[in-house]
Design a protein around this motif. Structure first.
Motif, PDB file in Angstrom:
ATOM      1  N   GLY A 227      -6.243 -29.742  29.141  1.00  0.00           N
ATOM      2  CA  GLY A 227      -7.335 -29.933  30.077  1.00  0.00           C
ATOM      3  C   GLY A 227      -8.670 -29.336  29.730  1.00  0.00           C
ATOM      4  N   SER A 228      -9.036 -28.311  30.470  1.00  0.00           N
ATOM      5  CA  SER A 228     -10.390 -27.783  30.449  1.00  0.00           C
ATOM      6  C   SER A 228     -10.765 -27.091  29.152  1.00  0.00           C
ATOM      7  CB  SER A 228     -10.566 -26.790  31.597  1.00  0.00           C
ATOM      8  OG  SER A 228      -9.715 -25.673  31.401  1.00  0.00           O
ATOM      9  N   ARG A 229      -9.804 -26.871  28.263  1.00  0.00           N
ATOM     10  CA  ARG A 229     -10.123 -26.150  27.018  1.00  0.00           C
ATOM     11  C   ARG A 229      -9.773 -26.975  25.781  1.00  0.00           C
ATOM     12  NH1 ARG A 229      -7.082 -20.706  28.546  1.00  0.00           N
ATOM     13  NH2 ARG A 229      -5.827 -22.215  29.698  1.00  0.00           N
ATOM     14  N   ALA A 230      -9.733 -28.298  25.932  1.00  0.00           N
ATOM     15  CA  ALA A 230      -9.230 -29.130  24.843  1.00  0.00           C
ATOM     16  C   ALA A 230     -10.291 -29.986  24.167  1.00  0.00           C
ATOM     17  CB  ALA A 230      -8.107 -30.027  25.365  1.00  0.00           C
ATOM     18  N   SER A 231     -11.550 -29.902  24.590  1.00  0.00           N
ATOM     19  CA  SER A 231     -12.575 -30.763  24.003  1.00  0.00           C
ATOM     20  C   SER A 231     -12.776 -30.516  22.523  1.00  0.00           C
ATOM     21  CB  SER A 231     -13.907 -30.576  24.732  1.00  0.00           C
ATOM     22  OG  SER A 231     -13.881 -31.196  25.987  1.00  0.00           O
ATOM     23  N   ASN A 232     -12.524 -29.301  22.076  1.00  0.00           N
ATOM     24  CA  ASN A 232     -12.705 -28.966  20.670  1.00  0.00           C
ATOM     25  C   ASN A 232     -11.403 -29.064  19.871  1.00  0.00           C
ATOM     26  OD1 ASN A 232     -15.435 -28.302  21.185  1.00  0.00           O
ATOM     27  ND2 ASN A 232     -14.805 -26.277  21.911  1.00  0.00           N
ATOM     28  N   GLY A 233     -10.385 -29.683  20.469  1.00  0.00           N
ATOM     29  CA  GLY A 233      -9.092 -29.766  19.815  1.00  0.00           C
ATOM     30  C   GLY A 233      -8.232 -28.565  20.123  1.00  0.00           C
ATOM     31  N   VAL A 234      -6.957 -28.699  19.838  1.00  0.00           N
ATOM     32  CA  VAL A 234      -5.997 -27.619  20.087  1.00  0.00           C
ATOM     33  C   VAL A 234      -5.178 -27.400  18.822  1.00  0.00           C
ATOM     34  CG1 VAL A 234      -4.071 -26.824  21.525  1.00  0.00           C
ATOM     35  CG2 VAL A 234      -5.844 -28.307  22.515  1.00  0.00           C
ATOM     36  N   VAL A 235      -5.078 -26.146  18.401  1.00  0.00           N
ATOM     37  CA  VAL A 235      -4.272 -25.773  17.240  1.00  0.00           C
ATOM     38  C   VAL A 235      -3.009 -25.093  17.749  1.00  0.00           C
ATOM     39  CG1 VAL A 235      -4.164 -24.436  15.105  1.00  0.00           C
ATOM     40  CG2 VAL A 235      -6.306 -25.517  15.787  1.00  0.00           C
ATOM     41  N   ILE A 236      -1.864 -25.772  17.603  1.00  0.00           N
ATOM     42  CA  ILE A 236      -0.587 -25.225  18.061  1.00  0.00           C
ATOM     43  C   ILE A 236       0.137 -24.618  16.863  1.00  0.00           C
ATOM     44  CG2 ILE A 236       1.649 -25.755  19.083  1.00  0.00           C
ATOM     45  CD1 ILE A 236       0.390 -27.948  20.667  1.00  0.00           C
ATOM     46  N   ILE A 237       0.417 -23.335  16.941  1.00  0.00           N
ATOM     47  CA  ILE A 237       1.102 -22.603  15.872  1.00  0.00           C
ATOM     48  C   ILE A 237       2.502 -22.264  16.343  1.00  0.00           C
ATOM     49  CG2 ILE A 237       1.084 -20.507  14.459  1.00  0.00           C
ATOM     50  CD1 ILE A 237      -1.984 -20.483  14.801  1.00  0.00           C
ATOM     51  N   THR A 238       3.500 -22.725  15.602  1.00  0.00           N
ATOM     52  CA  THR A 238       4.899 -22.445  15.928  1.00  0.00           C
ATOM     53  C   THR A 238       5.467 -21.551  14.841  1.00  0.00           C
ATOM     54  OG1 THR A 238       5.097 -24.634  16.944  1.00  0.00           O
ATOM     55  CG2 THR A 238       7.141 -23.470  16.427  1.00  0.00           C
ATOM     56  N   THR A 239       6.005 -20.407  15.233  1.00  0.00           N
ATOM     57  CA  THR A 239       6.546 -19.475  14.253  1.00  0.00           C
ATOM     58  C   THR A 239       8.002 -19.808  13.925  1.00  0.00           C
ATOM     59  OG1 THR A 239       7.154 -17.870  15.972  1.00  0.00           O
ATOM     60  CG2 THR A 239       4.965 -17.647  14.974  1.00  0.00           C
ATOM     61  N   LYS A 240       8.492 -19.242  12.857  1.00  0.00           N
ATOM     62  CA  LYS A 240       9.834 -19.552  12.373  1.00  0.00           C
ATOM     63  C   LYS A 240      10.902 -18.990  13.300  1.00  0.00           C
ATOM     64  CE  LYS A 240       8.353 -19.626   7.531  1.00  0.00           C
ATOM     65  NZ  LYS A 240       8.442 -18.973   6.209  1.00  0.00           N
ATOM     66  N   ARG A 241      12.038 -19.680  13.325  1.00  0.00           N
ATOM     67  CA  ARG A 241      13.149 -19.261  14.150  1.00  0.00           C
ATOM     68  C   ARG A 241      14.418 -19.230  13.311  1.00  0.00           C
ATOM     69  NH1 ARG A 241      10.754 -18.827  18.559  1.00  0.00           N
ATOM     70  NH2 ARG A 241      12.606 -17.925  19.536  1.00  0.00           N
TER      71      ARG A 241
END
Length: 993
Positions: A227-241
């Motif tokens: 929503g309100s914080r996505a205009s500049n794109g979103v970087v999703i970082i998933t760490t190892k499991r």
């Protein structure tokens, strides 16, 4: 009748006996080709039968098959291999990752989705691609790997801020940086420091080797769930499991050295005397007298190479050990990492120690819980801002006729034309010490077999301790020493709670619903103190000072309350529909616009699922998708809509002074984005790729509008203006060779056009020395000013164009009208990656390119200005005009005369470049060798980073953007004594036990 039956039985017995006689027991071991670790649970099947076996925890197997059988080795995430037995009793197999299969699952907001069913645009980068790259921050390792993602490192200073633009800049005054989400939790990504104007980079705290994958959500369909914080794109970082099976222990180590990508050449002593003597004589000065007046000895025999002094031979090393394993109930991942980097700039060092523990536990078939715990310590030994005289790169301004060491004292020379800032490196320090944890915990409960509730809670705790000391002989610390201490604490708490329902009806309708709510509360506090009067430079703590000259403390916070939902629907595995809605409430906006609503919708059509393509042998996959949605930007000051007051004191009386005007109607920036894309695959996916076209329109810009100072207020934040980005992205992946020799290629290129379409009639200006402006009808931060026209061949005067589009020139700077000079925004960005392997060898080469952008070198005012003052000059200034008829771009040398020294396009150049970003050559030692030392795997490698840059820019580095002005959206593409990036060579080893 009996005889034929007996004959048939006899034949069957003979055949069976022959087959039994030829049966063999085949034993062996199955390992991963990536790191040599054993693979438990691999299915080993005799092709065409149900005869099979499974590898144990050590990857071993044993199976009885006919000697002419063919064995199939199958494992999830790996490419299936078929190997003929040919009478052998021992077969060892290495399985390679099936990149296509691994990429089938993509991390999206609050969940995952099959890539073939994705209707949005998501760029995916695996952790393996960025592991063991000698860069302090993970953003630089992403360069050239994700289409439409422009990453500018800005400078060679370690741990400094990095500019990232996802499909162009979407705001004028608010932030253009993407939202970072680590394991589901938005984290702090803005600078908290105070000792420098140039920002620190909090993302540099994250260990890149901990990362399993990075997804960059680019279009509205993918990003609107934030929503309100996505205009500049979103970087999703998933760490190892952790993964169930044998505990794997891995040790990684590398070490290396670095040098600047370029060191500029300046005049030597003889050339300096020649140029400045000529410049003095041209203005009627006696060279000896004017040199002496400024403390310069024209007869000096010194030839000091100051242009080398800001730099040093850098070094880098990293030690890491990780454990990965568990069983069906409990799985774990443990990592410990220490990285130290001595920068190429004197006095610059970055150290990071990081530890991580990720645990997943299944309480029962219906209950699952887990935690991600990280502890990080970073120490950044910083250097001064680009604009400071104590910036080491400004040493190149010193005349080469002045020595570094004073011959009378044997100490660093304090009698130089400008400050010899090597004294700062000797007698001072500027340390930024960070302690941080980014940790989450979650609980999942299957209410029904297809209905799951998940609650997760996370905290990003960051403590920054800044300590600055400048000794008594330093420029800013003299005469009694100066000390500064600051403490910053940021606590960012977040909770997400979701309910997810998925089902398949009649084998035709695949339905997935997600609803949830989240809450984020972030607060930060700081305190600082500065002092003077230290007894000696051996006493550097504030407690030793005689005078506390100031102290301060501040506090601020913000909160978000959000409700969101998403629905995905797949019909007959070929018709795709998705929609999302998020409602955000934020403390950052006026009471009349506290909440914003952000919807998005998308659809896709898997064309290859249709009957008319069922017998097609060339086209293996074709999907058409389209999306439209609304996102927002909330990255402004926490109290922008409020009337604020600050305390002020007169004598011993205190009072309140109004500092900002209220705007209760302040509302969200809104970006409407349309995207249409085509995903394709040919020849059984030997060739795959995607093409996208998008339009992003942002309105209600959050604009910091300047006000006349006579009213007592300098700025007010209002919703004024509109901005547009539109572009095309193209990705192509090819498997050129498959087999013992393999060669894969990835190419991506993106074109973006940016324009400010409405600014309410306003123009926003940058620094007085820079050319950056924001104007209606022009790209962001366009260069604007007088256009340099070269040199009058008759008299050596600097010339300027009178007006845009005219050939008329003038030597009167005041008559030259301002005009558009250039654009700092690139026309195209991209990368080319080649991965090759043969037997135990592997080679990875990454090329990165940026084209069509301009760079303005503001340092040209001083270092490339034909001897206007006594700053040492770049060697190109020797090509100055000297006599009538000379044709050159360098005006006649005239000391103090300002001949061509005014702000203009004279120092603006094409910033395009092609960079050999990374080359990695490795060799995996054979099992027969490493088994003697009980290793499961061993790989050695050599690597080069920023190996070479092809460019016409004659400054230090075309990938530059001085951050002295902060992360200003106006001052893009400016260079001001900004150090280059490092060229780094490393050797390393990866060992699996």
């Amino acid at each position: 009748m009996k005889k034929p039956i007996l004959l048939m039985l006899l034949c069957v017995c003979l055949v069976a006996g022959h087959a039994w006689a030829q049966a063999v027991v085949v034993a062996g071991r199955v390992t991963s080709a990536a790191d040599g670790t054993p693979l438990p649970g691999v299915a080993v099947i005799e092709r065409g039968t149900t005869n099979g076996a499974t590898t144990d925890n050590s990857g071993n197997f044993s199976i009885s098959v006919p000697s002419n059988a063919v064995l199939q080795f199958r494992f999830i995430g790996m490419t299936t291999q078929e190997i003929p037995v040919n009478g052998r009793t021992s077969i060892n197999v290495q399985l390679r990752s099936d990149e296509q299969q691994l990429e089938e699952v993509v991390v999206v907001g609050y969940g995952t989705q099959l890539k073939q069913e994705l209707t949005g645009n998501v760029a995916q980068v695996s952790g393996e691609q960025i592991a063991n790259i000698p860069a302090p921050s993970l953003e630089s390792a992403l360069q050239g790997r994700a289409a439409g993602v422009y990453i500018n490192q800005g400078s060679g200073k370690l741990g400094s801020g990095v500019n990232i633009r996802v499909r162009g800049a979407a705001s004028v005054s608010a932030s253009n940086q993407p939202l970072y989400v680590v394991d589901g939790i938005p984290v702090t990504s803005t600078d908290l420091g105070s000792t420098n104007t140039e920002p620190l980079n909090p993302i540099a705290d994250i260990n890149p080797n901990d990362i399993e994958s990075i997804e960059i959500l680019k279009d509205a369909s993918a990003a609107a769930i934030y929503g309100s914080r996505a205009s500049n794109g979103v970087v999703i970082i998933t760490t190892k499991r952790g993964k169930a099976g044998k505990t794997n222990v891995n040790f990684n180590y590398y070490t290396g050295w670095s040098r600047p990508t370029k060191i500029r050449e300046f005049l030597n002593a003889a050339e300096y005397k020649e140029l400045f003597s000529e410049a003095a004589e041209n203005e009627g000065y006696d060279p000896t007298e004017i040199f002496d007046f400024f403390g310069l000895d024209i007869n000096s025999e010194v030839d000091q190479n100051w242009d080398e002094e800001p730099f040093q031979n850098g070094s880098v090393s990293q030690y890491e050990i990780s454990l990965n394993g568990g069983n069906e109930k409990t799985r774990f991942y443990i990592n410990g990492n220490y990285n130290t980097t001595n920068g190429i700039i004197v006095g610059n060092e970055f150290d990071r120690a990081a530890g991580r523990l990720n645990i997943d536990h299944s309480i029962s078939d219906r209950f699952r819980l887990g935690t991600n715990l990280s502890l990080i310590r970073t120490l950044n030994q910083r250097v001064s801002d680009d604009n400071a005289f104590s910036n080491p790169v400004q040493l190149n301004a010193l005349p080469p006729i002045q020595p570094k060491i004073d011959p009378e004292t044997g100490e660093l020379n304090r009698r130089t034309l400008y400050y010899n800032n090597l004294i700062d490196q000797r007698d001072g320090f500027n340390d930024a010490l960070t302690y941080r944890t980014i940790s989450t915990g979650f609980l999942e409960f299957d209410i029904l077999s297809n209905l799951t509730f998940r609650t997760e809670h996370g905290v990003d705790f960051l403590n920054l301790q800044e300590e600055l000391y400048l000794g008594r002989l330093t420029e800013d610390g003299g005469p009694s020493g100066y000390g500064y201490n600051a403490q910053f604490t940021s606590i960012n708490y977040n909770t997400n709670n979701t309910l997810n329902y998925n089902t398949v009806l009649n084998d035709a309708h695949k339905i997935d619903f997600l609803v949830g709510w989240s809450f984020q509360d972030a607060n930060s506090n700081s305190s600082s103190v500065e002092a003077r009067g230290f007894p000696s430079d051996n006493f550097k703590k504030i407690a030793s000072a005689s005078r506390i000259i100031s102290g301060s403390s501040t506090g601020t916070d913000y909160a978000f309350l959000s409700y969101f939902g998403r629905a995905n629907y797949v019909l007959n595995e070929k018709y795709l529909f998705s929609g999302s809605l998020r409602v955000d409430g934020s403390s950052r906006f006026g009471k009349n616009n506290r909440y914003g609503t952000f919807p998005a919708a998308s659809a896709g059509w898997i064309i290859t699922g249709e009957d008319f393509l069922s017998e097609n042998e060339i086209l293996s996959f074709l999907k058409l998708r389209a999306s439209y949605g609304l996102t927002g930007n909330a990255e402004i000051a926490n109290f922008a809509p409020l009337a604020l007051y600050s305390a002020s004191a007169y004598e011993e009386e205190s009072g309140l002074v109004p500092t900002t005007l209220p705007n209760p109607d302040l509302r969200w920036e809104k970006t409407k984005q349309f995207d249409v894309g085509l995903d394709f695959g040919f020849l059984d996916d030997r060739i795959t790729g995607e093409v996208d076209y998008y339009i992003k329109n942002t309105d209600d810009l959050l604009l910091n509008l300047p006000l006349p100072a006579v009213g007592g207020f300098s700025v007010i934040t209002k919703n004024i203006g509109k901005l547009e980005n539109k572009g095309v992205e193209f990705v192509l992946n090819t498997r050129n060779f498959v087999g013992e020799f393999s060669w894969n290629t990835n190419f991506n290129i993106a074109f973006n056009r940016n324009k400010v379409t409405d600014l309410g009639g306003n123009t926003i200006f940058g620094d007085s020395r820079g050319l950056g402006q924001i104007r209606e009808g022009e790209p962001m931060a366009v260069f604007w000013g007088p256009k340099y026209a070269g040199v009058d061949p008759d008299n050596g005067d600097a010339l300027y164009y009178v007006r845009a589009g005219s050939d008329e020139t003038t030597n009167d700077y005041g008559l030259a009208e301002d005009q558009k000079l250039g654009n700092p925004n690139p026309k195209a960005i991209g990368g080319l990656t080649n991965n090759l392997s043969y037997k135990g060898f592997d080679l990875n080469v990454l090329l990165q390119f940026v084209t069509g952008n301009d760079v303005y070198n503001m340092a040209g005012f001083f270092q490339s200005v034909n001897g206007d003052f006594f700053d040492n000059q770049t060697r190109d200034q020797l090509e100055r005009w000297q006599q009538p008829g000379d044709v050159t771009d360098v005006p006649q040398a005239r000391l103090f005369a300002g001949n061509g020294s005014q702000k203009s396009s004279r120092w603006m150049q094409d910033g395009s470049f092609l960079r050999i970003n990374q080359v990695n050559l490795g060799y995996r030692l054979p099992e027969t060798l490493i088994s003697k030392v009980k290793f499961a795997s061993a790989r050695v490698y050599v690597q080069a980073t920023n190996l070479h840059t092809f460019t016409d820019y004659d400054g230090y580095d075309p990938e530059v953007n001085t951050t002295y002005f902060g992360r200003s959206n106006v001052m893009l593409g400016h260079d001001f004594y900004t150090p280059p990036l490092a060229k780094t060579f490393t050797i390393g080893v990866n060992i699996g036990l």
